[in-house]
Scaffold this motif. Structure first.
Motif, PDB file in Angstrom:
ATOM      1  N   LEU A  34       0.817  -1.227   0.000  1.00 40.23           N
ATOM      2  CA  LEU A  34       0.000   0.000   0.000  1.00 40.23           C
ATOM      3  C   LEU A  34       0.848   1.273   0.000  1.00 40.23           C
ATOM      4  O   LEU A  34       0.315   2.376  -0.133  1.00 40.23           O
ATOM      5  N   ILE A  35       2.172   1.118   0.156  1.00 37.03           N
ATOM      6  CA  ILE A  35       3.060   2.290   0.158  1.00 37.03           C
ATOM      7  C   ILE A  35       3.154   2.923  -1.235  1.00 37.03           C
ATOM      8  O   ILE A  35       3.474   4.102  -1.360  1.00 37.03           O
ATOM      9  N   GLN A  36       2.840   2.150  -2.261  1.00 38.60           N
ATOM     10  CA  GLN A  36       2.969   2.655  -3.638  1.00 38.60           C
ATOM     11  C   GLN A  36       2.316   4.035  -3.795  1.00 38.60           C
ATOM     12  O   GLN A  36       1.118   4.204  -3.585  1.00 38.60           O
ATOM     13  N   HIS A  37       3.128   4.999  -4.197  1.00 36.55           N
ATOM     14  CA  HIS A  37       2.669   6.396  -4.230  1.00 36.55           C
ATOM     15  C   HIS A  37       1.645   6.626  -5.346  1.00 36.55           C
ATOM     16  O   HIS A  37       1.821   6.163  -6.469  1.00 36.55           O
ATOM     17  N   ASN A  38       0.612   7.373  -4.999  1.00 30.83           N
ATOM     18  CA  ASN A  38      -0.467   7.718  -5.936  1.00 30.83           C
ATOM     19  C   ASN A  38      -1.213   6.503  -6.487  1.00 30.83           C
ATOM     20  O   ASN A  38      -1.806   6.573  -7.560  1.00 30.83           O
ATOM     21  N   ALA A  39      -1.165   5.398  -5.760  1.00 31.95           N
ATOM     22  CA  ALA A  39      -2.111   4.308  -6.014  1.00 31.95           C
ATOM     23  C   ALA A  39      -3.287   4.617  -5.092  1.00 31.95           C
ATOM     24  O   ALA A  39      -4.277   5.205  -5.518  1.00 31.95           O
ATOM     25  N   ILE A  40      -3.172   4.238  -3.817  1.00 32.09           N
ATOM     26  CA  ILE A  40      -4.093   4.782  -2.807  1.00 32.09           C
ATOM     27  C   ILE A  40      -3.332   5.846  -2.015  1.00 32.09           C
ATOM     28  O   ILE A  40      -3.846   6.917  -1.743  1.00 32.09           O
ATOM     29  N   GLU A  41      -2.111   5.532  -1.660  1.00 32.96           N
ATOM     30  CA  GLU A  41      -1.279   6.478  -0.898  1.00 32.96           C
ATOM     31  C   GLU A  41      -1.161   7.799  -1.658  1.00 32.96           C
ATOM     32  O   GLU A  41      -0.994   7.806  -2.871  1.00 32.96           O
ATOM     33  N   HIS A  42      -1.249   8.889  -0.909  1.00 34.71           N
ATOM     34  CA  HIS A  42      -1.258  10.212  -1.528  1.00 34.71           C
ATOM     35  C   HIS A  42      -0.535  11.210  -0.634  1.00 34.71           C
ATOM     36  O   HIS A  42      -0.266  10.936   0.538  1.00 34.71           O
ATOM     37  N   ASP A  43      -0.300  12.399  -1.189  1.00 35.59           N
ATOM     38  CA  ASP A  43       0.334  13.481  -0.433  1.00 35.59           C
ATOM     39  C   ASP A  43      -0.641  14.086   0.573  1.00 35.59           C
ATOM     40  O   ASP A  43      -1.846  13.847   0.530  1.00 35.59           O
TER      41      ASP A  43
END
Ligand code: HEM
Ligand SMILES: *[C@@H]1O[C@H](CO)[C@@H](O)[C@H](O)[C@H]1NC(C)=O
Ligand SMILES: *[C@@H]1O[C@H](CO)[C@@H](O)[C@H](O)[C@H]1NC(C)=O
Ligand SMILES: *[C@@H]1O[C@H](CO)[C@@H](O)[C@H](O)[C@H]1NC(C)=O
Ligand SMILES: [Mg+2]
Length: 263
Positions: free
Chosen positions: A100-109
């Motif tokens: 889930l760490i993958q950026h701009n998959a679900i994880e966001h700024d």
């Protein structure tokens, strides 16, 4: 001896059969897989999910969300599908928390308790400095929707100002709204739109369900309708705080889709 251990096992079975029963909690160790989601980390720490955070299948995830926070199975299953999309393998049926760490998959700024990916790759770890900014918007023992919205807006403004790569895309913007909505729903009073500050702080800081603060699992089933409603209230308060000028994501005119909202 045999009878005694049988009884002990039967009792353990009985206890875990009652949703909402407080469970033990063991902190993560460095070998465990953990995520940018404080709730999923908490569920692994409590053993609703495998403690190592690895190879979570649909039934395990859906049962865990139902047992721990009384989320209904369709909504839990929808979130599970989002999680599967982060697994870097075709046709995956299981995910591990670190996926889930993958950026701009679900994880966001502009997260409430993690720095932006531009500043750190340690999205699985709670960040006290980031959370200090978030909680500075909560002056009272009870957080209302407006104060919850203000905390999220403050983080967005800070990211915009400090992160040259700041982005909240079509997935990230509604996810950010939903994450604020869901901590109110899971830990507070849905109708009033309030949640005890100490309960929220304890949850984020410890990645632990706040049983020892007297929190109890929602008595009624949490559905997409509840999440959409609370997300709508967060959006409305955000627009009110910005005088209607700032919409939810980085593109000026975009509206948050409240149907099929992602977490
Ligand atoms: C299978 C179900 C779920 C998945 C896959 C999931 C996934 C995620 C992910 C990837 C993030 C990181 C977003 C970011 O801040 O960049 C996140 C954040 C968050 N999640 Fe979950 N989540 C799930 C369920 C829940 C539930 C039921 C709650 C209820 C309390 C919850 C509470 C939160 C909160 C409060 C954040 C924001 C953390 C922050 O901004 O620092 N999640 N979730
Ligand atoms: C994944 O599923 C699709 C559709 O069922 C199938 O065509 C494809 O071969 C599968 N890929 C792998 C790597 O199993
Ligand atoms: C949320 O639900 C309440 C009570 O049903 C309703 O009054 C309110 O308008 C709803 N808000 C949104 C944004 O859907
Ligand atoms: C940052 O804020 C400025 C000024 O309000 C705004 O015009 C711009 O769209 C924001 N940038 C992003 C990436 O959201
Ligand atoms: Mg983030």
């Amino acid at each position: 001896m045999k009878v005694a251990s049988f009884v002990a096992i039967a009792l353990v079975g009985l206890c875990s059969a009652y949703p909402g029963t407080p469970r033990g909690w063991i902190p993560s160790s460095p070998e465990d897989s953990r995520s940018p989601c404080p709730l999923l980390n908490a569920l692994a720490n409590h053993g609703y999910l495998p403690h190592d955070g690895r190879d979570v299948d649909r039934d395990t995830a859906v049962d865990a969300l139902e047992d721990a926070v009384n989320m209904d199975r369709p909504l839990a299953s929808f979130f599970f599908d989002q999680a599967l999309n982060t697994v870097p393998v075709a046709n995956a049926t299981r995910f591990s928390l670190h996926h889930l760490i993958q950026h701009n998959a679900i994880e966001h700024d502009a997260s409430l308790s993690r720095p932006d990916a531009f500043f750190s790759s340690h999205q699985d770890v709670f960040d006290p400095a980031v959370f200090a900014e978030t909680r500075s918007h909560w002056p009272d023992p009870v957080i209302n929707v407006r104060q919850a919205a203000a905390a999220r807006l403050g983080r967005m403004r800070t990211s915009n100002r400090t992160n040259p790569a700041f982005e909240l895309n079509q997935a990230g913007a509604p996810a950010s709204v939903a994450e604020t909505a869901v901590y109110i729903i899971a830990f507070g009073d849905i109708e009033a739109g309030t949640v005890r500050r100490e309960v929220v702080e304890y949850f984020f800081e410890n990645e632990r369900l706040p049983f020892e603060l007297g929190w109890e699992r929602s008595k009624f089933v949490l559905t997409q309708k509840h999440l959409e409603n609370m997300s709508g209230r967060v959006v409305a308060e955000t627009e009110s705080l910005t005088g209607g000028a700032a919409k939810m994501d980085s593109t000026e005119d975009s509206q948050i889709p409240l149907v099929g909202v992602e977490l």
